[in-house]
Design an enzyme around this catalytic site. Sequence first.
Site, PDB file in Angstrom:
ATOM      1  N   ARG A 130      36.845  49.478  40.175  1.00 52.98           N
ATOM      2  CA  ARG A 130      36.443  48.267  39.448  1.00 52.98           C
ATOM      3  C   ARG A 130      36.410  47.001  40.301  1.00 52.98           C
ATOM      4  O   ARG A 130      36.027  45.939  39.825  1.00 52.98           O
ATOM      5  CB  ARG A 130      37.361  48.064  38.224  1.00 52.98           C
ATOM      6  N   LYS A 132      40.968  48.478  47.961  1.00 48.20           N
ATOM      7  CA  LYS A 132      41.502  47.481  47.022  1.00 48.20           C
ATOM      8  C   LYS A 132      42.736  46.751  47.552  1.00 48.20           C
ATOM      9  O   LYS A 132      42.830  45.525  47.459  1.00 48.20           O
ATOM     10  CB  LYS A 132      41.843  48.155  45.688  1.00 48.20           C
ATOM     11  N   GLY A 152      50.889  49.786  45.594  1.00 49.85           N
ATOM     12  CA  GLY A 152      50.253  48.876  46.550  1.00 49.85           C
ATOM     13  C   GLY A 152      49.440  47.780  45.891  1.00 49.85           C
ATOM     14  O   GLY A 152      49.116  46.770  46.525  1.00 49.85           O
ATOM     15  N   GLU A 161      50.732  58.764  28.609  1.00 50.08           N
ATOM     16  CA  GLU A 161      49.625  57.961  29.143  1.00 50.08           C
ATOM     17  C   GLU A 161      48.690  57.547  28.010  1.00 50.08           C
ATOM     18  O   GLU A 161      48.534  58.280  27.024  1.00 50.08           O
ATOM     19  CB  GLU A 161      48.850  58.765  30.197  1.00 50.08           C
ATOM     20  N   LYS A 179      39.304  18.535  70.191  1.00 53.06           N
ATOM     21  CA  LYS A 179      39.596  19.940  70.488  1.00 53.06           C
ATOM     22  C   LYS A 179      40.419  20.061  71.758  1.00 53.06           C
ATOM     23  O   LYS A 179      40.079  19.432  72.767  1.00 53.06           O
ATOM     24  CB  LYS A 179      38.283  20.711  70.669  1.00 53.06           C
ATOM     25  N   ASN A 208      41.718   3.020  73.892  1.00 49.99           N
ATOM     26  CA  ASN A 208      40.793   2.884  72.774  1.00 49.99           C
ATOM     27  C   ASN A 208      39.471   3.549  73.152  1.00 49.99           C
ATOM     28  O   ASN A 208      38.895   3.265  74.205  1.00 49.99           O
ATOM     29  CB  ASN A 208      40.554   1.403  72.449  1.00 49.99           C
ATOM     30  N   ARG A 248      24.347   1.910  82.894  1.00 57.91           N
ATOM     31  CA  ARG A 248      23.238   1.886  81.940  1.00 57.91           C
ATOM     32  C   ARG A 248      22.144   0.983  82.484  1.00 57.91           C
ATOM     33  O   ARG A 248      22.388   0.118  83.335  1.00 57.91           O
ATOM     34  CB  ARG A 248      23.706   1.383  80.572  1.00 57.91           C
TER      35      ARG A 248
HETATM   36  C1  UD1 Z   1      49.911  54.365  36.113  1.00 61.08           C
HETATM   37  C2  UD1 Z   1      50.963  55.110  35.259  1.00 61.08           C
HETATM   38  C3  UD1 Z   1      51.085  54.384  33.922  1.00 61.08           C
HETATM   39  C4  UD1 Z   1      51.472  52.940  34.141  1.00 61.08           C
HETATM   40  C5  UD1 Z   1      50.475  52.268  35.052  1.00 61.08           C
HETATM   41  C6  UD1 Z   1      50.980  50.908  35.449  1.00 61.08           C
HETATM   42  C7  UD1 Z   1      50.796  57.448  35.869  1.00 61.08           C
HETATM   43  C8  UD1 Z   1      50.285  58.769  35.504  1.00 61.08           C
HETATM   44  N1  UD1 Z   1      50.502  56.454  35.051  1.00 61.08           N
HETATM   45  O1  UD1 Z   1      48.664  54.532  35.433  1.00 61.08           O
HETATM   46  O2  UD1 Z   1      52.084  55.012  33.136  1.00 61.08           O
HETATM   47  O3  UD1 Z   1      51.532  52.253  32.889  1.00 61.08           O
HETATM   48  O4  UD1 Z   1      50.301  53.022  36.271  1.00 61.08           O
HETATM   49  O5  UD1 Z   1      50.000  50.229  36.178  1.00 61.08           O
HETATM   50  O6  UD1 Z   1      51.484  57.321  36.860  1.00 61.08           O
HETATM   51  N2  UD1 Z   1      47.469  56.409  43.258  1.00 61.08           N
HETATM   52  C9  UD1 Z   1      47.515  57.197  44.391  1.00 61.08           C
HETATM   53  N3  UD1 Z   1      47.016  58.445  44.334  1.00 61.08           N
HETATM   54  C10 UD1 Z   1      46.474  58.978  43.216  1.00 61.08           C
HETATM   55  C11 UD1 Z   1      46.423  58.168  42.068  1.00 61.08           C
HETATM   56  C12 UD1 Z   1      46.936  56.881  42.113  1.00 61.08           C
HETATM   57  O7  UD1 Z   1      47.998  56.760  45.439  1.00 61.08           O
HETATM   58  O8  UD1 Z   1      46.051  60.137  43.261  1.00 61.08           O
HETATM   59  C13 UD1 Z   1      48.024  55.040  43.316  1.00 61.08           C
HETATM   60  C14 UD1 Z   1      46.981  53.979  43.058  1.00 61.08           C
HETATM   61  O9  UD1 Z   1      46.412  53.548  44.287  1.00 61.08           O
HETATM   62  C15 UD1 Z   1      47.800  52.884  42.415  1.00 61.08           C
HETATM   63  C16 UD1 Z   1      48.905  53.629  41.681  1.00 61.08           C
HETATM   64  O10 UD1 Z   1      48.976  54.896  42.292  1.00 61.08           O
HETATM   65  O11 UD1 Z   1      48.407  52.025  43.372  1.00 61.08           O
HETATM   66  C17 UD1 Z   1      48.634  53.758  40.187  1.00 61.08           C
HETATM   67  O12 UD1 Z   1      47.459  54.491  39.996  1.00 61.08           O
HETATM   68  P1  UD1 Z   1      46.475  54.209  38.800  1.00 61.08           P
HETATM   69  O13 UD1 Z   1      45.377  55.183  38.852  1.00 61.08           O
HETATM   70  O14 UD1 Z   1      46.118  52.763  38.748  1.00 61.08           O
HETATM   71  O15 UD1 Z   1      47.435  54.591  37.565  1.00 61.08           O
HETATM   72  P2  UD1 Z   1      47.209  54.239  36.074  1.00 61.08           P
HETATM   73  O16 UD1 Z   1      46.293  55.197  35.475  1.00 61.08           O
HETATM   74  O17 UD1 Z   1      46.924  52.805  35.916  1.00 61.08           O
END
Ligand code: UD1
Length: 455
Positions: free
Chosen positions: A17, A24, A103, A154, A351, A377, A440
């Site tokens: 997104r 990101k 992250g 979830e 500079k 000056n 000049r």
């Molecule tokens: C996750 C939580 C949800 C929580 C929400 C909070 C799970 C299943 N769900 O959902 O309960 O309310 O965060 O924001 O954990 N990432 C990876 N590898 C992957 C998938 C994700 O490194 O395979 C990392 C993403 O980069 C991100 C974080 O994990 O930093 C969360 O992933 P995201 O897909 O945003 O989780 P949500 O579905 O939002």
Amino acid sequence: MNKPLNVVILAAGKGTRMHSDLPKVLHPLAGRPLIEHVIAAADSLAPERICVVYGHGGDVLPQAVGRDDLAWVKQEPQLGTGHAVQQTVSRLNPDAVALILYGDVPLIRSETLQELVLLAREDALALLTVSLANPTGYGRIVRNAQGGVERIVEHKDATPEELTLHEVNTGIMALPVKRLSAWLARLSNDNAQGEYYLTDIIAMAAAERVRVLPCHPGAVWEVLGVNSRMQLAELERAHQHNLAEALLHRGVTLIDPKRLDIRGELACGRDVLIDVNCVFEGRVDLADGVKIGANCVLKNVEVAAGVEILPFSHIEGARIGTGSRIGPYSRIRPGTELAAETHIGNFVEIKNSRIGFNSKVNHLSYVGDASVGSKVNIGAGTITANYDGANKHRTEIEDRASIGSNCVLVAPVRIGAEATIGAGSVINKDAPAGELTVARAKAVTVPGWKRPVKK
Ligand code: UD1
Ligand code: CA
């Protein structure tokens, strides 16, 4: 006995997104990539190790962050948060407590994490939860009749009744590595998204009578994640609001706390005033009584006491001496050192130069690669011609010299102490101390000359 701490930062997700080619977590907040805010929060806990799970965008991420003291673990393909943490298990100390961070949740405070980590035990998992007015998209915290945390469901898997729950999972948790690895090995992807959910370990903990201890952040912004540019912009404002508030508490006058941007570190002395729309980047130090006019940009600048910087000035990589007055519309570039009580005026560019005590460059000049003494000056429109097309050369202007308007000082060249240079001169050899040097054409009057008239 305190267990060592191992931090896992999840950052492999795609960030669809954001509609961006940049991963990101590399998008900046307050001038710094999102993930660096998270790494800084992790560093503040002095952990034994930090593992970062990356994947989408490939090696761009570890390269951009440039920290080889972290364990970088590639997750490919990305099969969910549980799968992501699983990739790190072999890199974690089995006797440690693991702290899971995201992250893309940049504003989490060190104090909140410390509290969470202290709750984690052999027989207790600490989970950071928060109550949101609009919990859409988040995993919901399901509690039992006694109020204990039972599991997380979830959003996409929730029943209409579960969707009415407002307490949500922030994703941040702390637990013993041994328990974590045992539970991760048992995860399945039998759910609405076909992913291995980290959140499923909560039900496993509850089933094994491992206590799930919920803990809450001091403020909601701490746990807000960035999924879109809109959310990034909102978090930027929240963060800038916090920074402005801290400055006000320390006694800085901000004409409008909503119109200030700090993209680095800003240190202020007593009775500093900052007018609207100023941007501070890198490390900026403003000593006592400094006034910054509207619409200034300062990057890596040290400003001594009592300096006044008038509106629309752009200053980078410079030191500005006590009581100096800069601007409006001055541009000061890297390598510049201004001594006390200098005056740099409108449309002046300086500079890589040193300007001595109480010297003035007030209008429309360019001074580059120059050493200017004290009480000099420099008249309007004077230029140091420092570049011959191949090399840069220095200009030396000694104490109390006076340079007339619209001169070109062709470097390398030296203007002696108390020398005077006549207006409009092109000076391409050294001008002796104490003398008037003019270069000049003489003004000539042609007597009786008539303007042409139309035939
Ligand atoms: C996750 C939580 C949800 C929580 C929400 C909070 C799970 C299943 N769900 O959902 O309960 O309310 O965060 O924001 O954990 N990432 C990876 N590898 C992957 C998938 C994700 O490194 O395979 C990392 C993403 O980069 C991100 C974080 O994990 O930093 C969360 O992933 P995201 O897909 O945003 O989780 P949500 O579905 O939002
Ligand atoms: Ca998310």
